[in-house]
Every structure is written in structure tokens, then in C-alpha cells.
Design a protein around this motif. Structure first.
Motif, mmCIF file in Angstrom:
data_model
loop_
_atom_site.group_PDB
_atom_site.id
_atom_site.type_symbol
_atom_site.label_atom_id
_atom_site.label_comp_id
_atom_site.label_asym_id
_atom_site.label_seq_id
_atom_site.Cartn_x
_atom_site.Cartn_y
_atom_site.Cartn_z
ATOM 1 N N ARG A 180 -15.792 -16.919 2.719
ATOM 2 C CA ARG A 180 -16.775 -17.953 3.011
ATOM 3 C C ARG A 180 -18.111 -17.658 2.342
ATOM 4 N N ARG A 181 -18.440 -16.388 2.211
ATOM 5 C CA ARG A 181 -19.708 -16.011 1.569
ATOM 6 C C ARG A 181 -19.653 -16.164 0.056
ATOM 7 N N GLY A 182 -18.455 -16.371 -0.478
ATOM 8 C CA GLY A 182 -18.315 -16.544 -1.912
ATOM 9 C C GLY A 182 -18.604 -15.303 -2.717
ATOM 10 N N GLN A 183 -18.345 -14.125 -2.125
ATOM 11 C CA GLN A 183 -18.685 -12.869 -2.781
ATOM 12 C C GLN A 183 -17.447 -12.059 -3.159
ATOM 13 N N VAL A 184 -16.309 -12.728 -3.325
ATOM 14 C CA VAL A 184 -15.073 -12.021 -3.641
ATOM 15 C C VAL A 184 -14.733 -12.237 -5.119
ATOM 16 N N GLY A 185 -15.115 -11.274 -5.952
ATOM 17 C CA GLY A 185 -14.767 -11.314 -7.363
ATOM 18 C C GLY A 185 -13.407 -10.687 -7.594
ATOM 19 N N ASP A 186 -13.032 -10.540 -8.862
ATOM 20 C CA ASP A 186 -11.705 -10.024 -9.193
ATOM 21 C C ASP A 186 -11.485 -8.627 -8.630
ATOM 22 N N THR A 187 -12.480 -7.749 -8.787
ATOM 23 C CA THR A 187 -12.321 -6.360 -8.328
ATOM 24 C C THR A 187 -12.213 -6.288 -6.821
ATOM 25 N N SER A 188 -13.106 -6.967 -6.113
ATOM 26 C CA SER A 188 -13.075 -6.909 -4.653
ATOM 27 C C SER A 188 -11.836 -7.609 -4.107
ATOM 28 N N ARG A 189 -11.359 -8.673 -4.788
ATOM 29 C CA ARG A 189 -10.149 -9.349 -4.333
ATOM 30 C C ARG A 189 -8.952 -8.409 -4.385
ATOM 31 N N GLU A 190 -8.812 -7.678 -5.465
ATOM 32 C CA GLU A 190 -7.688 -6.746 -5.575
ATOM 33 C C GLU A 190 -7.802 -5.637 -4.544
ATOM 34 N N ARG A 191 -9.021 -5.172 -4.294
ATOM 35 C CA ARG A 191 -9.207 -4.128 -3.291
ATOM 36 C C ARG A 191 -8.838 -4.642 -1.903
ATOM 37 N N ILE A 192 -9.274 -5.861 -1.579
ATOM 38 C CA ILE A 192 -8.949 -6.461 -0.289
ATOM 39 C C ILE A 192 -7.443 -6.607 -0.132
ATOM 40 N N LEU A 193 -6.773 -7.069 -1.181
ATOM 41 C CA LEU A 193 -5.328 -7.279 -1.107
ATOM 42 C C LEU A 193 -4.571 -5.969 -1.003
ATOM 43 N N HIS A 194 -5.001 -4.950 -1.737
ATOM 44 C CA HIS A 194 -4.327 -3.659 -1.630
ATOM 45 C C HIS A 194 -4.458 -3.110 -0.207
ATOM 46 N N LEU A 195 -5.633 -3.290 0.394
ATOM 47 C CA LEU A 195 -5.819 -2.827 1.758
ATOM 48 C C LEU A 195 -4.981 -3.649 2.735
ATOM 49 N N LEU A 196 -4.898 -4.950 2.509
ATOM 50 C CA LEU A 196 -4.056 -5.801 3.349
ATOM 51 C C LEU A 196 -2.599 -5.362 3.263
ATOM 52 N N LEU A 197 -2.114 -5.112 2.058
ATOM 53 C CA LEU A 197 -0.737 -4.659 1.884
ATOM 54 C C LEU A 197 -0.529 -3.303 2.541
ATOM 55 N N GLN A 198 -1.552 -2.453 2.483
ATOM 56 C CA GLN A 198 -1.435 -1.156 3.146
ATOM 57 C C GLN A 198 -1.267 -1.322 4.655
ATOM 58 N N LEU A 199 -1.995 -2.250 5.235
ATOM 59 C CA LEU A 199 -1.845 -2.517 6.663
ATOM 60 C C LEU A 199 -0.427 -2.999 6.983
ATOM 61 N N PHE A 200 0.119 -3.830 6.117
ATOM 62 C CA PHE A 200 1.497 -4.291 6.311
ATOM 63 C C PHE A 200 2.468 -3.112 6.226
ATOM 64 N N ARG A 201 2.248 -2.216 5.278
ATOM 65 C CA ARG A 201 3.143 -1.069 5.134
ATOM 66 C C ARG A 201 3.080 -0.174 6.369
ATOM 67 N N GLU A 202 1.888 -0.020 6.924
ATOM 68 C CA GLU A 202 1.738 0.808 8.120
ATOM 69 C C GLU A 202 2.495 0.205 9.298
ATOM 70 N N ARG A 203 2.390 -1.104 9.467
ATOM 71 C CA ARG A 203 3.027 -1.753 10.615
ATOM 72 C C ARG A 203 4.526 -1.928 10.436
ATOM 73 N N PHE A 204 4.951 -2.199 9.217
ATOM 74 C CA PHE A 204 6.334 -2.606 8.996
ATOM 75 C C PHE A 204 7.069 -1.666 8.045
ATOM 76 N N GLY A 205 6.673 -0.381 8.065
ATOM 77 C CA GLY A 205 7.274 0.604 7.166
ATOM 78 C C GLY A 205 8.783 0.711 7.309
ATOM 79 N N ALA A 206 9.281 0.645 8.535
ATOM 80 C CA ALA A 206 10.727 0.763 8.747
ATOM 81 C C ALA A 206 11.466 -0.401 8.090
ATOM 82 N N ALA A 207 10.905 -1.600 8.234
ATOM 83 C CA ALA A 207 11.541 -2.773 7.639
ATOM 84 C C ALA A 207 11.507 -2.719 6.118
ATOM 85 N N LEU A 208 10.501 -2.016 5.588
ATOM 86 C CA LEU A 208 10.373 -1.894 4.141
ATOM 87 C C LEU A 208 11.174 -0.716 3.589
ATOM 88 N N ASN A 209 11.897 -0.010 4.482
ATOM 89 C CA ASN A 209 12.756 1.105 4.068
ATOM 90 C C ASN A 209 11.996 2.190 3.310
#
Length: 243
Positions: free
Chosen positions: A107-136
Motif C-alpha cells: 500500500r505504501r508503494g515502496q516495494v521495488g524489485d529487490t525488496s519484492r524478492e526478499r519479501i517473497l523469499h521470506l514468505l516461502l521460508q515461512l511456508f517451508r517452516e510450517r509445511f516442511g513435512a508436506a514438502l518432503n
């Protein structure tokens, strides 16, 4: 042509639409509801439920009133294992909090290419932490991750992590990066920053104490790392200290 990475806020029309795409998609709720059918499996995406749409899956969808979602479009190569997750998953409070943080940044419009990738990598990391067993995930990597999680405030080395995982330093780093998208020490830094963010927003601890709890020996080094990670100083996340 490579699939572009997208991260944005979306509203869905009440008119039913149907399509598929060649990238994985995460539909993360903020408000309202989305009726979604993924390859014949239907459910409602709402405040507690997110959707994981595997690349190539046909899906039909229609939005309810006042709906709003954070949507991430991810190349399959960025996280191939997402396709192993169920189409509908429950978000715990930590994940919901991070989704709202993403929305705030968008909403603040402050997500450039670098910060977007960082946000997504962290989001995926959270998914891996929660669903590691399902991800084998490899049990040795889970052991390494557990060791890192248990020593967020301690000075630790890659050698110690490798010993906990019963792997060589190089083998650990290669496997860890392949599975989690970052090295063990990058993971440690990310976790420390997330711990610090949570404490800043939800605890009365001083910034100096939070720096210590996050594994930093002095506040200046912590503030510098925090600003580089989130793009803002620690004080930004303490409303009483903004003015």
C-alpha cells in the motif's frame, strides 16, 4: 521466456472466471472471501485459509463483497515443491501477521524489485517452516533448521550447524540453499530479523535488549542490519517512538 515474479494486492470480481497459468500462485487473504475451485477441489479462501495454485492447474474463482488479497505469482523454478502442498491451507497467526505486513508495504508503494524478492523469499521460508513435512524436506536439513531456530540469540558458526545436521559445511550449504532458497547463515539472519520485528511491535523491551535477543552485541550493528533487511529503522515499528 522466464516467468516474471509478481506480488500485489488484488480484488476479485463476483463473476466466475476460469483459467490456468504456467506459474505457481499464492492467494493470501486480507479481507472478504473468494470462492475457488482448483482442479475439482472447491473451498472458500477467507481470513484463515489461503490457496496454493499449482502451475498448470485449471481453477475457477469468484469474489465475495469487499474482498482483498495479497497474490504472489512465482516461477516454478523459484519453489518447485509448492506443487506438493494441498490447494487450501490454514494460516497460523504468524503467517497472517506477515501477510498483513506485506499488504502494508504494498500500500505504501515502496516495494521495488529487490525488496519484492526478499519479501517473497521470506514468505516461502515461512511456508517451508510450517509445511516442511508436506514438502518432503531432508531430515538433516530439518535438524539444521531446528538448531538455528534454537540459537537465535547465540553466537554460532556454520561448523556447529553442520555438526548438528551431520553434514559437511559445503554439503550442508548446498542442500540448504537448494531446499530453502538461502544459506544457513542467511536463514539465521532472516529469523533474527523477524524475531526482532515481532518484539519491536509486540513487546515493551528496549531496542538494545531486542538487539541482544536477536544475537547482536550492540544496538548500532543491529539497527544497520535491520534497516538493510526491512528498509526502515527499528524505531519505525514502535509507534510511540515515531514522533
Amino acid at each position: 521466456m522466464s516467468t516474471p515474479i509478481a506480488l500485489d494486492l488484488r480484488r476479485y470480481s463476483p463473476e466466475t472466471q476460469c483459467h490456468s497459468h504456467d506459474y505457481h500462485q499464492l492467494v493470501l487473504p486480507l479481507s472478504g472471501r473468494l470462492e475457488l475451485d482448483v482442479a475439482g477441489q472447491g473451498a472458500m479462501v477467507d481470513r484463515r485459509t489461503a490457496a496454493v495454485i499449482e502451475a498448470g492447474r485449471d481453477h475457477a474463482f469468484a469474489g465475495g463483497e469487499d474482498n482483498r488479497f495479497v497474490v504472489a505469482d512465482l516461477p516454478v523454478a523459484m519453489e518447485p515443491a509448492l506443487g506438493r502442498l494441498p490447494a487450501f491451507i490454514e494460516l497460523d497467526p504468524g503467517l497472517r501477521s506477515y501477510v498483513h505486513f506485506i499488504a502494508m508495504e504494498l500500500r505504501r508503494g515502496q516495494v521495488g524489485d529487490t525488496s519484492r524478492e526478499r519479501i517473497l523469499h521470506l514468505l516461502l521460508q515461512l511456508f517451508r517452516e510450517r509445511f516442511g513435512a508436506a514438502l518432503n524436506l531432508d531430515k538433516r536439513l530439518l535438524a539444521a533448521r531446528h538448531f538455528l531456530d534454537a540459537h537465535l540469540g547465540d553466537p554460532i558458526t556454520l561448523d556447529q550447524v553442520a555438526t548438528a545436521a551431520n553434514l559437511s559445511r559445503r554439503h550442508l550449504s548446498d542442500l540448504f540453499k537448494s531446499a530453502f532458497g538461502m544459506t544457513p547463515m542467511d536463514y539465521l539472519r532472516d529469523k533474527r530479523m523477524r524475531l526482532a520485528l515481532e518484539l519491536l511491535e509486540n513487546s515493551p523491551l528496549s531496542i538494545q535488549q531486542i538487539a541482544l535477543d536477536a544475537g547482536f552485541q550492540n544496538q548500532a550493528a543491529f539497527s544497520d542490519r535491520f534497516r538493510r533487511h526491512f528498509g526502515k529503522s527499528p524505531k519505525h515499528f514502535r509507534p510511540r517512538e515515531k514522533n
